[in-house]
Design a protein around this motif. Structure first.
Motif, PDB file in Angstrom:
ATOM      1  N   TYR A  47       3.928 -37.361  14.938  1.00 25.32           N
ATOM      2  CA  TYR A  47       3.370 -38.631  15.365  1.00 25.32           C
ATOM      3  C   TYR A  47       3.562 -38.735  16.865  1.00 25.32           C
ATOM      4  CZ  TYR A  47       3.089 -39.947  10.486  1.00 25.32           C
ATOM      5  OH  TYR A  47       2.788 -39.994   9.160  1.00 25.32           O
ATOM      6  N   PRO A  48       2.528 -38.477  17.645  1.00 27.88           N
ATOM      7  CA  PRO A  48       2.694 -38.492  19.105  1.00 27.88           C
ATOM      8  C   PRO A  48       2.953 -39.893  19.611  1.00 27.88           C
ATOM      9  CG  PRO A  48       0.370 -38.354  18.535  1.00 27.88           C
ATOM     10  CD  PRO A  48       1.138 -38.226  17.250  1.00 27.88           C
ATOM     11  N   VAL A  49       3.687 -39.966  20.700  1.00 26.96           N
ATOM     12  CA  VAL A  49       3.907 -41.254  21.334  1.00 26.96           C
ATOM     13  C   VAL A  49       2.637 -41.630  22.081  1.00 26.96           C
ATOM     14  CG1 VAL A  49       6.396 -40.973  21.537  1.00 26.96           C
ATOM     15  CG2 VAL A  49       4.913 -40.099  23.319  1.00 26.96           C
ATOM     16  N   ALA A  50       2.579 -42.892  22.529  1.00 25.79           N
ATOM     17  CA  ALA A  50       1.401 -43.369  23.232  1.00 25.79           C
ATOM     18  C   ALA A  50       1.148 -42.518  24.473  1.00 25.79           C
ATOM     19  CB  ALA A  50       1.582 -44.832  23.625  1.00 25.79           C
ATOM     20  N   SER A  51      -0.149 -42.337  24.819  1.00 24.08           N
ATOM     21  CA  SER A  51      -0.501 -41.443  25.911  1.00 24.08           C
ATOM     22  C   SER A  51       0.065 -41.918  27.247  1.00 24.08           C
ATOM     23  CB  SER A  51      -2.025 -41.309  26.002  1.00 24.08           C
ATOM     24  OG  SER A  51      -2.622 -42.588  26.151  1.00 24.08           O
ATOM     25  N   LEU A  97      11.886 -40.335  12.215  1.00 23.78           N
ATOM     26  CA  LEU A  97      11.941 -41.790  12.324  1.00 23.78           C
ATOM     27  C   LEU A  97      10.535 -42.384  12.418  1.00 23.78           C
ATOM     28  CD1 LEU A  97      14.097 -43.947  12.358  1.00 23.78           C
ATOM     29  CD2 LEU A  97      14.168 -43.775  14.849  1.00 23.78           C
ATOM     30  N   ARG A  98       9.654 -41.722  13.161  1.00 25.66           N
ATOM     31  CA  ARG A  98       8.288 -42.223  13.268  1.00 25.66           C
ATOM     32  C   ARG A  98       7.552 -42.090  11.940  1.00 25.66           C
ATOM     33  NH1 ARG A  98       7.831 -43.404  18.615  1.00 25.66           N
ATOM     34  NH2 ARG A  98       8.986 -42.067  20.056  1.00 25.66           N
ATOM     35  N   ARG A  99       7.879 -41.069  11.157  1.00 25.63           N
ATOM     36  CA  ARG A  99       7.303 -40.971   9.805  1.00 25.63           C
ATOM     37  C   ARG A  99       7.746 -42.135   8.940  1.00 25.63           C
ATOM     38  NH1 ARG A  99       7.837 -35.361  10.596  1.00 25.63           N
ATOM     39  NH2 ARG A  99       9.964 -35.362   9.789  1.00 25.63           N
ATOM     40  N   VAL A 109       8.513 -45.096  10.010  1.00 22.35           N
ATOM     41  CA  VAL A 109       7.767 -46.263  10.491  1.00 22.35           C
ATOM     42  C   VAL A 109       6.366 -46.267   9.899  1.00 22.35           C
ATOM     43  CG1 VAL A 109       6.749 -47.341  12.541  1.00 22.35           C
ATOM     44  CG2 VAL A 109       9.105 -46.488  12.610  1.00 22.35           C
ATOM     45  N   ALA A 110       5.687 -45.109   9.935  1.00 24.38           N
ATOM     46  CA  ALA A 110       4.334 -45.008   9.398  1.00 24.38           C
ATOM     47  C   ALA A 110       4.307 -45.268   7.892  1.00 24.38           C
ATOM     48  CB  ALA A 110       3.750 -43.633   9.713  1.00 24.38           C
ATOM     49  N   ALA A 111       5.347 -44.812   7.192  1.00 21.13           N
ATOM     50  CA  ALA A 111       5.408 -45.013   5.738  1.00 21.13           C
ATOM     51  C   ALA A 111       5.479 -46.485   5.364  1.00 21.13           C
ATOM     52  CB  ALA A 111       6.607 -44.260   5.166  1.00 21.13           C
ATOM     53  N   HIS A 112       5.945 -47.308   6.294  1.00 24.20           N
ATOM     54  CA  HIS A 112       6.012 -48.749   6.053  1.00 24.20           C
ATOM     55  C   HIS A 112       4.804 -49.485   6.635  1.00 24.20           C
ATOM     56  CE1 HIS A 112      10.294 -47.834   5.198  1.00 24.20           C
ATOM     57  NE2 HIS A 112      10.189 -48.866   4.394  1.00 24.20           N
ATOM     58  N   GLY A 113       3.759 -48.734   6.945  1.00 26.31           N
ATOM     59  CA  GLY A 113       2.520 -49.344   7.402  1.00 26.31           C
ATOM     60  C   GLY A 113       2.547 -49.849   8.823  1.00 26.31           C
ATOM     61  N   ARG A 114       3.471 -49.334   9.624  1.00 22.71           N
ATOM     62  CA  ARG A 114       3.590 -49.763  11.010  1.00 22.71           C
ATOM     63  C   ARG A 114       3.141 -48.646  11.950  1.00 22.71           C
ATOM     64  NH1 ARG A 114       9.339 -50.457  11.917  1.00 22.71           N
ATOM     65  NH2 ARG A 114       8.743 -51.563  13.830  1.00 22.71           N
ATOM     66  N   ASP A 115       2.803 -49.004  13.175  1.00 26.63           N
ATOM     67  CA  ASP A 115       2.344 -48.035  14.160  1.00 26.63           C
ATOM     68  C   ASP A 115       3.530 -47.247  14.698  1.00 26.63           C
ATOM     69  OD1 ASP A 115       1.267 -46.601  16.252  1.00 26.63           O
ATOM     70  OD2 ASP A 115       0.193 -48.296  17.139  1.00 26.63           O
TER      71      ASP A 115
END
Length: 401
Positions: free
Chosen positions: A9-13, A261-263, A265-271
């Motif tokens: 999950y890349p961080v913002a550009s 950790l970002r996975r 976050v994504a699993a809980h429907g968050r960006d």
């Protein structure tokens, strides 16, 4: 095994380095309280905290951070506790002496009640005009539990309580419609109570009616900060965390942790891009690497108990350029979005970082030269909470004093 590139999950550009200062009494080194020029009672002198916060604000830091344990959890025979005063009180003093820097305090979900925490931190957010953050922790220290007439809950119970605790606090903060505050002096109406519903929460651990007693701040409500070290902690951070304090000494492992950790976050429907991950960074700075190592050795000699014991955090002993190189490596490889800085000694270690390391980071285009906003959410690049996002900052700019 490294996470496959296609699953990262890349961080913002448009990434920007973030820096907090962890105000650990005299400093992060256990011998700091004996260092020449250090106030040995800094842990109870609020002016010392304020002085450090002002220096950090001069360096355009995102926030000051205060940890907290409600009791004696360290061996105080040879050194003071890192923090002694109640953190939100200290941050209130800092709020009145600064203008932009964020204010993050720790409070336990094990030994507090949701309404009290919601009120305390929203008050800090209003007083500071939207600069507050709450570091939600569970507190797993057996000696502390005895201060509250209870035994230490097991891990499952602690985290079950923590999840519900945070949910209730968020419910309370979000129950206040920003348009409920009318302040119609001529018409005589102060609040539209129809826009202030109770939350009527009934759960396993808490029963809270509401509604909440304070309106939104310019950033809506305080930023939720967590330390997601364990599997349980990562799950809680994935559900609600907006910034996460981490530890680690290897950038590859740190990158794998950040991806996991970002996975979550994504699993809980968050960006997953809307998450700021900040490992701890302990620094000892010298004009040359030899000078830095000599300084570290001198500090080790002042620590009568343990010498320079490992603390689980990335530690750099070297020149300003070497410190900046390490920060850049971790940042550009995605191992960190920034750091929770812990200078060895605050009195001279923090000014050295601000005056010598920050300019290098700025010259390399990694760190801001000016604040571009006024709230902690502005600094971290986080969006407004949903209940105020469509109203606009002007409608939520409620301040105190």
């Amino acid at each position: 095994m490294p996470t496959p590139p296609e699953k990262r999950y890349p961080v913002a550009s448009a990434r920007e380095l973030h820096l907090n200062i962890n105000l650990l009494s005299g400093g992060a080194h256990h011998g700091a309280w004996r260092h020449p020029g250090v106030d040995p009672l800094a842990f109870i002198h609020v002016d010392r905290y304020v002085e450090s916060a002002r220096i950090a604000e001069r360096g355009k830091f995102d926030a000051v951070f205060l940890g907290d344990v409600p009791g004696i959890a360290e061996d105080i025979a040879y050194r003071p506790q890192f923090n002694g005063l109640e953190p939100t009180l200290v941050l209130t003093a800092i709020a009145r002496a600064t203008e932009r820097i964020g204010l993050i305090a720790t409070a336990s979900t094990s030994y507090n009640e949701p309404y009290n925490i919601a009120r305390r931190f929203q008050a800090l957010d209003l007083i500071s005009r939207g600069r507050a953050g709450w570091n939600a922790v569970t507190t797993a220290t057996p000696a502390v539990s005895l201060n509250f007439a209870r035994t230490l809950p097991d891990r499952d119970e602690r985290y079950s309580r923590a999840r519900e605790f945070i949910d209730v606090v968020l419910e309370l903060w979000r129950t206040w419609d920003p348009e409920a505050l009318l302040v119609d002096v001529e018409g005589g109406r102060f609040i539209d109570t129809d826009r202030l519903p109770p939350i009527a929460h009934q759960g396993e651990h808490f029963s809270v009616l509401g509604p909440f007693c304070l309106p939104p701040s310019p950033q809506g409500h305080p930023v939720i900060v967590q330390a997601g070290g364990s599997e349980y902690g990562r799950e809680v951070a994935g559900r609600t965390g907006e910034a996460v304090f981490a530890s680690g000494t290897d950038p590859r492992n740190a990158r794998a942790y950040a991806d996991e950790l970002r996975r979550q976050v994504a699993a809980h429907g968050r960006d997953p891009r809307r998450l700021v991950i900040l490992p701890g960074l302990v620094t000892t700075i010298g004009g040359t690497e030899q000078e830095a190592r000599r300084r570290r050795h001198e500090l080790d000699q002042l620590d009568l108990e343990s010498g320079g014991a490992p603390n689980g955090h990335l530690t750099v002993v070297g020149t300003p350029e070497q410190v900046a190189d390490t920060i850049q490596l971790w940042f550009e490889t995605g191992a960190a979005d920034g750091f929770n800085l812990m200078p060895d000694v605050l009195t001279d270690g923090l000014p050295a970082f601000v005056d010598q390391v920050i300019p290098i980071l700025q010259q390399r285009g990694l760190f801001r030269t000016e604040y571009r906003g006024t709230t902690l959410r502005d600094h971290y690049g986080l969006p407004l909470p949903p209940h105020v996002a469509n109203i606009g900052a002007s409608a939520t700019a409620v301040t105190v004093g």
